[in-house]
Design an enzyme around this catalytic site. Structure first.
Site, PDB file in Angstrom:
ATOM      1  N   SER A  38       0.713  -1.213  -0.167  1.00  0.00           N
ATOM      2  CA  SER A  38       0.018  -0.107   0.834  1.00  0.00           C
ATOM      3  C   SER A  38       0.995   1.145   0.374  1.00  0.00           C
ATOM      4  O   SER A  38       0.774   2.648  -0.524  1.00  0.00           O
ATOM      5  CB  SER A  38      -1.114   0.245   0.856  1.00  0.00           C
ATOM      6  OG  SER A  38      -1.410  -0.714   1.486  1.00  0.00           O
ATOM      7  N   GLY A 110      -6.348  -3.948  -7.916  1.00  0.00           N
ATOM      8  CA  GLY A 110      -6.589  -3.539  -7.384  1.00  0.00           C
ATOM      9  C   GLY A 110      -6.464  -1.362  -7.342  1.00  0.00           C
ATOM     10  O   GLY A 110      -7.183  -1.117  -7.633  1.00  0.00           O
ATOM     11  N   ASP A 335      -7.208  -7.432   4.388  1.00  0.00           N
ATOM     12  CA  ASP A 335      -6.391  -8.619   3.802  1.00  0.00           C
ATOM     13  C   ASP A 335      -5.923  -9.796   4.443  1.00  0.00           C
ATOM     14  O   ASP A 335      -5.672 -10.762   3.612  1.00  0.00           O
ATOM     15  CB  ASP A 335      -5.379  -7.875   3.149  1.00  0.00           C
ATOM     16  CG  ASP A 335      -5.935  -6.417   2.289  1.00  0.00           C
ATOM     17  OD1 ASP A 335      -6.603  -6.683   1.836  1.00  0.00           O
ATOM     18  OD2 ASP A 335      -4.705  -5.737   2.731  1.00  0.00           O
TER      19      ASP A 335
HETATM   20  C1  S3P Z   1      -5.619  -1.175  -0.115  1.00  0.00           C
HETATM   21  C2  S3P Z   1      -7.455  -1.066   0.118  1.00  0.00           C
HETATM   22  C3  S3P Z   1      -7.346  -2.356   0.650  1.00  0.00           C
HETATM   23  C4  S3P Z   1      -6.939  -3.673   0.651  1.00  0.00           C
HETATM   24  C5  S3P Z   1      -6.151  -3.657  -0.913  1.00  0.00           C
HETATM   25  C6  S3P Z   1      -5.175  -2.167  -0.405  1.00  0.00           C
HETATM   26  C7  S3P Z   1      -4.818  -0.101  -0.273  1.00  0.00           C
HETATM   27  O1  S3P Z   1      -8.890  -2.382  -0.458  1.00  0.00           O
HETATM   28  O2  S3P Z   1      -8.020  -4.308   1.061  1.00  0.00           O
HETATM   29  O3  S3P Z   1      -5.067  -5.027  -1.044  1.00  0.00           O
HETATM   30  O4  S3P Z   1      -3.619  -0.184  -0.301  1.00  0.00           O
HETATM   31  O5  S3P Z   1      -5.221   1.234  -0.053  1.00  0.00           O
HETATM   32  P1  S3P Z   1     -10.030  -1.571   0.048  1.00  0.00           P
HETATM   33  O6  S3P Z   1      -9.758   0.005  -0.491  1.00  0.00           O
HETATM   34  O7  S3P Z   1     -11.276  -2.222  -0.942  1.00  0.00           O
HETATM   35  O8  S3P Z   1     -11.167  -2.101   1.884  1.00  0.00           O
END
Ligand code: S3P
Length: 451
Positions: A38, A110, A335
């Site tokens: 992140s 994502g 996670d």
């Molecule tokens: C993340 C936020 C989370 C997490 C992802 C990383 C980020 O997702 O599950 O692995 O770096 O902001 P969500 O915002 O969909 O909860």
């Protein structure tokens, strides 16, 4: 409105990499985990928006962060890696991202897709985001809807999915956004869009989520205020921000550390040490839950690096007790549920989770895939609409002897690799390649601790 889509690159299906994991003797020694995924995405993005040269140490070497780097390079940032892995980023300056010539491949990531959608939305450029089969199933409506309110335009595949073409708007309209779901990705997309939006962008979070973007924005010199009002966290960001280049160290990823910690806890005789792991309180809900389960998990030598709290972890084999995880704990360990389910499968007693609907739209449907896999290795588990109920083995080995379909989900693959260490029969993961998105060298690290 009809406007031309950039040509989407075909997504290359990779060759599956099956791997078999067996029961292990005690794990011991020190191990390194990758830089926090992140924080790595955010460090690259803000360095790309700063005017001048930033240096980033300890960046994640995973494919997800590489997808962010390639996309930023396609929009004008110059990013180089030296022999020690230090990245040099020559940023373009806020408002100066260039129109990419081809579609931007987000791979499995994502976070890349949603955060870059925010960055692009307030620039006068058009870009198309593509992704692999897993990412192409995940909803983008959660960023499309609020980013449309600032004036950006989107053309998405049915269901608000990738490929997604974004036509940014400049100047964008400063807005106040109240988050409808607890999502650090949505919050961060809106803040990143706010960087090149005149005036105040306000994001209101009813449920706190990881605050790496806020910390990193502050670090790069953005004008950002975070206040609390009752249960709400209110984040005000003032654009059009001039960011100053930085030199920073990315802490070790607690979400990667979670797999090695759990391996040590479930394999008798183990003691594993991990140095320089991020312990941001909005990320370490799983470590708190493990302690409530009776884990011998030491968090020592607490310090701060790059505006983030960091510590060394020592995990020793422990008899674990079942635990109920309330829905309000979900955001702080979002996670870590796949590996938590593994820990619970070896605990003494019942563990219950609920309020985890978001897990069904991660890299895979993590509720269904974990339930199916855990049953296949002999765990007692009941799948519910928004969680799992697990009756643990009381520390006994599970049967194992199954093949697990990882479904392009790194955390499913790593969770069952860890489970195998305490199973009588081997577990084959049909494809370990997705692990490279977050933890390249994971299998070798595990083998090193067992040797
Ligand atoms: C993340 C936020 C989370 C997490 C992802 C990383 C980020 O997702 O599950 O692995 O770096 O902001 P969500 O915002 O969909 O909860």
């Amino acid at each position: 409105m009809v406007w031309p889509l950039s040509k989407a690159k075909p997504v290359n299906p990779h060759l599956p990499r099956p791997m078999t994991f067996d029961a292990s003797g005690p794990l011991s020694g020190n191990a390194r985990v990758p830089g926090d995924k992140s924080i790595s995405h955010r460090a690259l993005m803000l360095a790309a928006m700063a005017r001048g040269r930033s240096l980033i140490h300890g960046l994640s070497e995973g494919a997800d962060v590489a997808a962010t780097a390639s996309a930023l390079a396609a929009m004008g940032a110059r990013i180089a890696r030296d022999a020690d892995g230090v990245r040099t980023v020559d940023g373009v300056g806020t408002g100066c991202l260039l129109q990419p010539e081809a579609a931007l491949d987000m791979g499995n990531s994502g976070t890349s897709a949603r955060l870059l959608a925010g960055l692009i939305a307030s620039h006068p450029i058009q870009a198309t985001l593509t992704g692999d089969a897993s990412l192409s199933r995940r909803p983008m409506g959660r960023v499309i809807e609020p980013l449309s309110r600032i004036g950006a335009e989107f053309v998405a595949a049915p269901g608000g999915r990738l490929p997604l073409t974004i036509r940014g708007i400049c100047p964008a309209v400063p807005r106040e956004h109240r988050l409808k779901i607890a999502s650090a990705q949505v919050k961060s997309a809106l803040l990143l869009a706010g960087l090149n939006t005149p005036g105040r962008t306000r994001v209101i979070e009813p449920v706190p989520t990881r605050d790496h973007s806020e910390r990193m924005l502050k670090r790069f010199g953005a004008a950002i205020d975070v206040t609390r009002e009752g249960c709400d966290t209110i984040i005000d960001l003032y654009g059009e921000a001039e960011l100053d280049p930085q030199e920073l160290i990315v802490p070790g990823d607690p979400s990667a550390a979670a797999f090695l910690v759990t391996a040590a806890l479930i394999v008798p005789g183990s003691e594993v040490r991990l140095q320089g792991i991020g312990i941001n309180k909005l990320r370490i809900g799983y470590f708190d839950v493990l302690k409530a389960m009776g884990a011998d998990l030491e968090i020592a030598n607490e310090r701060e690096e790059a505006g983030e709290p960091v510590a060394d972890l020592v995990a020793r084999h422990s008899p674990l007790k079942g635990v109920d995880v309330p829905p309000e704990a979900a955001a702080g360990m979002i996670d870590e549920f796949p590996i938590f389910f593994v820990a619970a499968a070896f605990a003494d007693g019942t563990s219950r989770t609920s309020g985890l609907g978001e897990l069904r739209i991660k890299e895979s449907d993590r509720i269904a895939v974990m339930a199916e896999g855990l049953k296949a290795i002999g765990a007692r588990v009941a799948e519910q609409k928004d969680g799992l109920v697990l009756h643990g083995s009381g520390g006994e080995m599970l049967a194992g002897g199954a093949t697990i379909a990882a479904r392009l989900d790194h955390r499913i693959a790593m969770s069952f690799a860890v489970a195998a260490l305490a199973c009588r029969g081997p577990i084959t993961i049909d494809d370990m390649a997705p692990v490279d998105t977050s933890f390249p060298g994971f299998a070798a690290t595990l083998a090193g601790l067992a040797a």
